[in-house]
Design a protein around this motif. Structure first.
Motif, PDB file in Angstrom:
ATOM      1  N   UNK A 102       0.882  -1.318   0.023  1.00  0.00           N
ATOM      2  CA  UNK A 102      -0.011  -0.023  -0.031  1.00  0.00           C
ATOM      3  C   UNK A 102       0.825   1.277   0.003  1.00  0.00           C
ATOM      4  N   UNK A 103       0.409   2.090  -0.791  1.00  0.00           N
ATOM      5  CA  UNK A 103       1.206   3.507  -1.056  1.00  0.00           C
ATOM      6  C   UNK A 103       0.279   4.179  -0.363  1.00  0.00           C
ATOM      7  N   UNK A 104       0.640   4.942   0.720  1.00  0.00           N
ATOM      8  CA  UNK A 104      -0.397   6.239   1.442  1.00  0.00           C
ATOM      9  C   UNK A 104      -0.468   7.386   0.285  1.00  0.00           C
ATOM     10  N   UNK A 105      -1.752   7.725   0.024  1.00  0.00           N
ATOM     11  CA  UNK A 105      -2.019   8.643  -1.018  1.00  0.00           C
ATOM     12  C   UNK A 105      -2.829   9.787  -0.016  1.00  0.00           C
ATOM     13  N   UNK A 106      -2.524  11.022  -0.155  1.00  0.00           N
ATOM     14  CA  UNK A 106      -2.994  11.990   0.529  1.00  0.00           C
ATOM     15  C   UNK A 106      -3.683  13.024  -0.501  1.00  0.00           C
ATOM     16  N   UNK A 107      -4.907  13.452  -0.135  1.00  0.00           N
ATOM     17  CA  UNK A 107      -5.428  14.631  -1.216  1.00  0.00           C
ATOM     18  C   UNK A 107      -4.929  15.907  -0.597  1.00  0.00           C
ATOM     19  N   UNK A 108      -5.329  17.014  -1.434  1.00  0.00           N
ATOM     20  CA  UNK A 108      -5.193  18.304  -1.043  1.00  0.00           C
ATOM     21  C   UNK A 108      -6.355  18.647  -0.203  1.00  0.00           C
ATOM     22  N   UNK A 109      -6.496  20.044   0.253  1.00  0.00           N
ATOM     23  CA  UNK A 109      -7.468  20.595   1.064  1.00  0.00           C
ATOM     24  C   UNK A 109      -8.903  19.979   0.178  1.00  0.00           C
ATOM     25  N   UNK A 110      -9.750  19.553   1.024  1.00  0.00           N
ATOM     26  CA  UNK A 110     -11.183  19.516   0.473  1.00  0.00           C
ATOM     27  C   UNK A 110     -11.961  20.392   0.933  1.00  0.00           C
ATOM     28  N   UNK A 111     -13.326  20.884   0.067  1.00  0.00           N
ATOM     29  CA  UNK A 111     -14.341  21.648   0.667  1.00  0.00           C
ATOM     30  C   UNK A 111     -15.497  20.971   0.930  1.00  0.00           C
ATOM     31  N   UNK A 112     -15.657  20.509   2.088  1.00  0.00           N
ATOM     32  CA  UNK A 112     -16.780  19.756   2.386  1.00  0.00           C
ATOM     33  C   UNK A 112     -17.987  20.665   2.957  1.00  0.00           C
ATOM     34  N   UNK A 113     -19.182  20.251   2.645  1.00  0.00           N
ATOM     35  CA  UNK A 113     -20.462  21.206   3.038  1.00  0.00           C
ATOM     36  C   UNK A 113     -20.759  20.940   4.352  1.00  0.00           C
ATOM     37  N   UNK A 114     -21.310  21.874   5.193  1.00  0.00           N
ATOM     38  CA  UNK A 114     -21.930  21.655   6.592  1.00  0.00           C
ATOM     39  C   UNK A 114     -23.095  20.726   6.484  1.00  0.00           C
ATOM     40  N   UNK A 115     -23.675  20.316   7.527  1.00  0.00           N
ATOM     41  CA  UNK A 115     -24.651  19.397   7.657  1.00  0.00           C
ATOM     42  C   UNK A 115     -24.164  17.889   7.818  1.00  0.00           C
ATOM     43  N   UNK A 116     -24.985  17.076   8.292  1.00  0.00           N
ATOM     44  CA  UNK A 116     -24.639  15.405   8.029  1.00  0.00           C
ATOM     45  C   UNK A 116     -24.718  14.819   6.900  1.00  0.00           C
ATOM     46  N   UNK A 117     -23.583  14.473   6.246  1.00  0.00           N
ATOM     47  CA  UNK A 117     -23.486  13.894   5.118  1.00  0.00           C
ATOM     48  C   UNK A 117     -22.975  12.528   4.968  1.00  0.00           C
ATOM     49  N   UNK A 118     -23.073  11.643   4.087  1.00  0.00           N
ATOM     50  CA  UNK A 118     -22.518  10.380   4.082  1.00  0.00           C
ATOM     51  C   UNK A 118     -21.754  10.413   2.903  1.00  0.00           C
ATOM     52  N   UNK A 119     -20.249  10.054   3.201  1.00  0.00           N
ATOM     53  CA  UNK A 119     -19.167  10.112   2.139  1.00  0.00           C
ATOM     54  C   UNK A 119     -18.995   8.458   1.896  1.00  0.00           C
ATOM     55  N   UNK A 120     -18.845   8.298   0.404  1.00  0.00           N
ATOM     56  CA  UNK A 120     -18.350   6.887   0.096  1.00  0.00           C
ATOM     57  C   UNK A 120     -17.385   6.894  -0.738  1.00  0.00           C
ATOM     58  N   UNK A 121     -16.398   5.787  -0.599  1.00  0.00           N
ATOM     59  CA  UNK A 121     -15.183   5.427  -1.518  1.00  0.00           C
ATOM     60  C   UNK A 121     -15.944   5.312  -2.620  1.00  0.00           C
ATOM     61  N   UNK A 122     -15.595   5.672  -3.975  1.00  0.00           N
ATOM     62  CA  UNK A 122     -15.764   5.140  -5.270  1.00  0.00           C
ATOM     63  C   UNK A 122     -14.172   4.813  -5.736  1.00  0.00           C
ATOM     64  N   UNK A 123     -14.273   3.757  -6.495  1.00  0.00           N
ATOM     65  CA  UNK A 123     -12.797   3.106  -7.087  1.00  0.00           C
ATOM     66  C   UNK A 123     -12.954   2.524  -8.573  1.00  0.00           C
ATOM     67  N   UNK A 124     -11.798   2.243  -9.119  1.00  0.00           N
ATOM     68  CA  UNK A 124     -11.661   1.656 -10.340  1.00  0.00           C
ATOM     69  C   UNK A 124     -10.273   1.081 -10.583  1.00  0.00           C
ATOM     70  N   UNK A 125     -10.187   0.201 -11.607  1.00  0.00           N
ATOM     71  CA  UNK A 125      -8.903  -0.436 -11.786  1.00  0.00           C
ATOM     72  C   UNK A 125      -8.695  -0.236 -13.303  1.00  0.00           C
ATOM     73  N   UNK A 126      -7.772   0.459 -13.707  1.00  0.00           N
ATOM     74  CA  UNK A 126      -7.530   0.806 -15.080  1.00  0.00           C
ATOM     75  C   UNK A 126      -7.602  -0.328 -15.990  1.00  0.00           C
ATOM     76  N   UNK A 127      -6.858  -1.519 -15.567  1.00  0.00           N
ATOM     77  CA  UNK A 127      -6.300  -2.713 -16.379  1.00  0.00           C
ATOM     78  C   UNK A 127      -7.402  -4.001 -16.098  1.00  0.00           C
ATOM     79  N   UNK A 128      -8.202  -3.677 -14.779  1.00  0.00           N
ATOM     80  CA  UNK A 128      -9.027  -4.842 -14.614  1.00  0.00           C
ATOM     81  C   UNK A 128      -8.359  -5.821 -13.331  1.00  0.00           C
ATOM     82  N   UNK A 129      -7.243  -5.308 -12.981  1.00  0.00           N
ATOM     83  CA  UNK A 129      -6.665  -6.275 -11.942  1.00  0.00           C
ATOM     84  C   UNK A 129      -7.072  -5.778 -10.474  1.00  0.00           C
ATOM     85  N   UNK A 130      -6.694  -6.395  -9.553  1.00  0.00           N
ATOM     86  CA  UNK A 130      -7.188  -6.300  -7.862  1.00  0.00           C
ATOM     87  C   UNK A 130      -6.528  -4.718  -7.617  1.00  0.00           C
TER      88      UNK A 130
END
Length: 142
Positions: A102-130
């Motif tokens: 695993x390579x730790x990846x860190x985003x830049x600053x994010x602008x998240x809105x106020x209020x209770x929100x649900x955040x979910x991870x979306x992913x993809x694999x460019x070549x169809x591997x795990x």
């Protein structure tokens, strides 16, 4: 691998800074794996919270360990999706080009809105591997 923290229990850490100390809160999001070559929602990797519950925030990022297996076979990508409001969080897309560990990846600053929100991870694999996302956290910095 270490077991994930319960999704409902944020953890805190103090980090030294030049002007004193800051308190960072790490909100665990879980993990997931996909071979899909288009963006998919990772149902096991989501969290709900209200940014307004954390007074004095200066900076919000998210971080995740990304891997692709076998190594160097395409790109593993992950991003945050605001499931409550139905949009991808701008600036949240993170990628790795292929180490097995695993390579730790860190985003830049994010602008998240106020209020209770649900955040979910979306992913993809460019070549169809795990493609795997582990130890994902939203980081709230004061």
């Amino acid at each position: 691998s270490p077991s994930a923290l319960p999704q409902s229990v944020p953890t805190s850490a103090s980090t030294p800074s030049l002007s004193g100390s800051t308190t960072d809160t790490f909100i665990p999001m879980g993990s997931g794996t996909t071979k899909q070559t288009t963006w998919i929602e990772v149902s096991s990797a989501q969290v709900s919270f209200n940014k307004s519950d954390y007074a004095g925030l200066n900076h919000i990022t998210w971080q995740v360990n990304l891997t692709i297996n076998p190594p160097f076979n395409g790109i593993a990508a992950a991003r945050l999706f605001n499931k409550t409001d139905g949009y991808v969080v701008e600036g949240s897309t993170l990628t790795t080009a292929g180490q097995k560990e695993g390579v730790l990846q860190v985003s830049g600053e994010l602008n998240l809105p106020n209020g209770k929100k649900t955040y979910q991870i979306q992913m993809y694999s460019s070549a169809g591997y795990d493609a795997t996302a582990n130890n994902a956290y939203i980081r709230l910095m004061k």
